[in-house]
Write an enzyme that holds these catalytic residues in place. Structure first.
Site, short mmCIF file in Angstrom:
data_model
loop_
_atom_site.label_atom_id
_atom_site.label_comp_id
_atom_site.label_asym_id
_atom_site.label_seq_id
_atom_site.Cartn_x
_atom_site.Cartn_y
_atom_site.Cartn_z
CB SER A 282 -0.91 -0.02 1.23
OG SER A 282 -0.75 1.16 1.98
CE LYS A 283 0.62 4.93 -5.45
NZ LYS A 283 0.09 5.81 -6.43
#
Ligand code: GLU
Length: 533
Positions: A282-283
């Site tokens: 995930s960013k």
């Protein structure tokens, strides 16, 4: 030199033919013998591991086939654009050695390669579709679309646009435009069902219904889908290799290719990369940007090989990770070997790869020199503001010693030169505190002077300045002088290492190197003289 007239006319003729072909439907796809692939990031932040992998796959697909690797910046979503992201993406690609053959910096026949500079082209493409009656202006307000959405949720349906503006008359359209009502351009789609043979996932058929999609937004920018398709066609892309998360967009793209009457490229969606615990990257995770690994000192080669260990494509194995050069990876790459299941990253492989690469480097003179210089710079930068001790500078410039230090530490103790800055190696760079040593020596009494001299003599006479030999020589000497090792070793250890317990003195001396060992012992000798007074 001026071109002969005939050549000029021929050039003009072809330019005319080509420019007419840009959006003409009679001229569908050219026959490409050349593989043309693109990496098309959106500059919405730092490049992360997934994107680097997509870039690597595209690069390899181009190079194994003698093709062209293109970089295209997809920045049509102005609200998500991040300042400096385009530059940072280009820097990372350059660092990784994945240099594009065509792109914003190198240019190319099919530029510009930044979508925000291609607005005119999307405008022309819209005109083409307008003439074919495939698109229409839509004046629906955000408010109305929100109501539609809410209504759909209430009915437990998937929200979709109801295509209301499809049937506006020319007069109505003109009227609304003259009132200055903002409008978007939508594509008429009656049949959404699409199928294609994905080069990784095999035959895929999707029939997901939605309302007529927006192609041009009210701000005059195209949507991602529209710009993506128009550019892939104009840039003569033959293979689209992109993350699996784009698979659901492919039907929309196919609908667009059909609307233009163009042949679509081949699609290859790449399986997801997962964390070692199976969760999605995930960013928000700080440790998935390429910059994170770059700052930690991992070389591009290590990072690229790490990425080849998930998802297949290179025949590399997570069980026996090897650190191949980019050229070797290109040789090994085969799209046919990409798997269709997600792969997990195993961070320990990063360490294994890093160690392997560095050990191989140490084998050659140039490699060793490069590593030594890198390490010296690293230590200097790290201590720049912290140590005023000129002896540190003297020490870290001893290249031969840094070379043997790396040879000693790499096989088991460290995986990157950066590890040498860790807690357990502080003794290498920080000279023990003078006052502490003086106090210590005062407590140990007169014998310490003699003990330190024993240390100095061993350094001077030992045949090989290596841990084992030093320890053996110290033992022998202590025996012959009838000195207790239990007394000798803690003193030597303290003046060299700042604590009485710890690794064997031979190891410490070896790690410090001859020069620094002598410096520390002599310094202690002077201090013991002072404290004896
Ligand atoms: N701009 C898209 C991205 O950020 C590109 C998707 C594609 O390759 O078509 O990933």
């Amino acid at each position: 030199m001026a071109l002969p007239m005939r050549q000029i006319t021929r050039k003009i003729f072809w330019r005319k033919v080509l420019s007419r072909c840009r959006f003409s439907t009679s001229c569908t796809h050219f026959h490409h013998d050349i593989v043309r692939v693109r990496f098309a990031p959106s500059p919405t932040g730092y490049l992360h591991l997934g994107s680097l992998r997509t870039a690597l796959f595209n690069y390899c697909q181009a190079k194994t086939n003698g093709g062209v690797f293109i970089l295209r910046i997809e920045d049509t979503d102005q609200s998500r654009k991040v300042e400096g992201a385009t530059e940072s993406i280009m820097k990372v690609l350059d660092w990784a050695g994945l240099s594009p053959d065509e792109g914003p910096l190198v240019g190319g026949e099919h530029g510009p390669y930044i979508q925000s500079e291609r607005k005119q082209i999307y405008q022309e493409a819209t005109e083409t579709l307008l003439k074919k009656g495939a698109v229409y202006p839509c004046f629906c307000t955000e408010n109305r679309l929100n109501l539609l959405r809410k209504e759909a949720y209430r009915r437990k349906e998937i929200p979709k646009y109801d295509n209301k503006c499809r049937d506006l008359t020319t007069e109505e359209i003109e009227e609304k435009k003259s009132q200055g009502i903002p409008w978007v351009v939508r594509l008429r789609v009656d049949d959404w069902s699409r199928a294609w043979d994905d080069m990784v996932y095999g035959h895929i058929a999707i029939n997901h219904q939605e309302g007529d999609p927006v192609l041009m937004k009210a701000d005059g920018y195209p949507t991602y889908h529209f710009a993506n398709v128009v550019d892939d066609h104009l840039m003569k892309i033959t293979h689209v290799l992109r993350g699996e998360e784009w698979q659901s967009s492919t039907p929309k793209h196919l609908v667009l290719y059909q609307a233009f009457g163009w042949d679509p490229p081949k699609f290859a969606h790449l399986p997801l990369i997962l964390n070692s615990n199976g969760t999605k990257l995930s960013k928000r995770q700080g440790d998935i940007t390429v910059d994170y690994f770059k700052k930690k000192g991992y070389s591009p080669r290590v990072l690229l090989n790490y990425l080849t260990l998930t998802g297949g494509g290179f025949g590399t194995s997570s069980l026996t990770p090897e650190c191949f050069s980019l050229d070797q990876l290109v040789q090994k790459f085969d799209l046919k070997n990409v798997t269709s299941h997600s792969g997990r990253l195993h961070p320990q492989n990063l360490e294994i790869l890093s160690r392997k690469l560095l050990l191989a480097k140490l084998e050659t003179k140039e490699g060793q020199n490069e590593l030594v210089q890198y390490t010296i710079q690293l230590v200097k930068d790290h201590y720049r503001n912290r140590s005023s001790d000129e002896d540190l500078a003297k020490f870290i410039f001893n290249e031969d010693h840094i070379g043997s230090l790396l040879k000693w530490a790499l096989p088991e103790r460290i995986t990157r030169p950066e590890d040498l800055l860790g807690e357990q190696f502080i003794f290498l760079w920080e000279v023990p505190d003078k006052t502490d040593i003086a106090t210590f020596l005062q407590k140990t009494g007169e014998d310490s002077h003699m003990f330190i001299n024993v240390g100095l003599e061993i350094v001077d006479t030992v045949e090989q300045f290596e841990a084992e030999s030093i320890n053996a020589a110290l033992n022998k000497k202590a025996k012959s002088l009838k000195i207790s090792l239990k007394k000798l070793m803690p003193i030597l250890r303290y003046v060299l290492f700042s604590t009485v317990e710890g690794p064997k003195v031979g190891e410490i001396m070896f790690a410090l190197g001859k020069e620094q060992t002598v410096f520390r012992l002599q310094r202690a000798l002077e201090l013991s003289d002072i404290s004896a007074v």
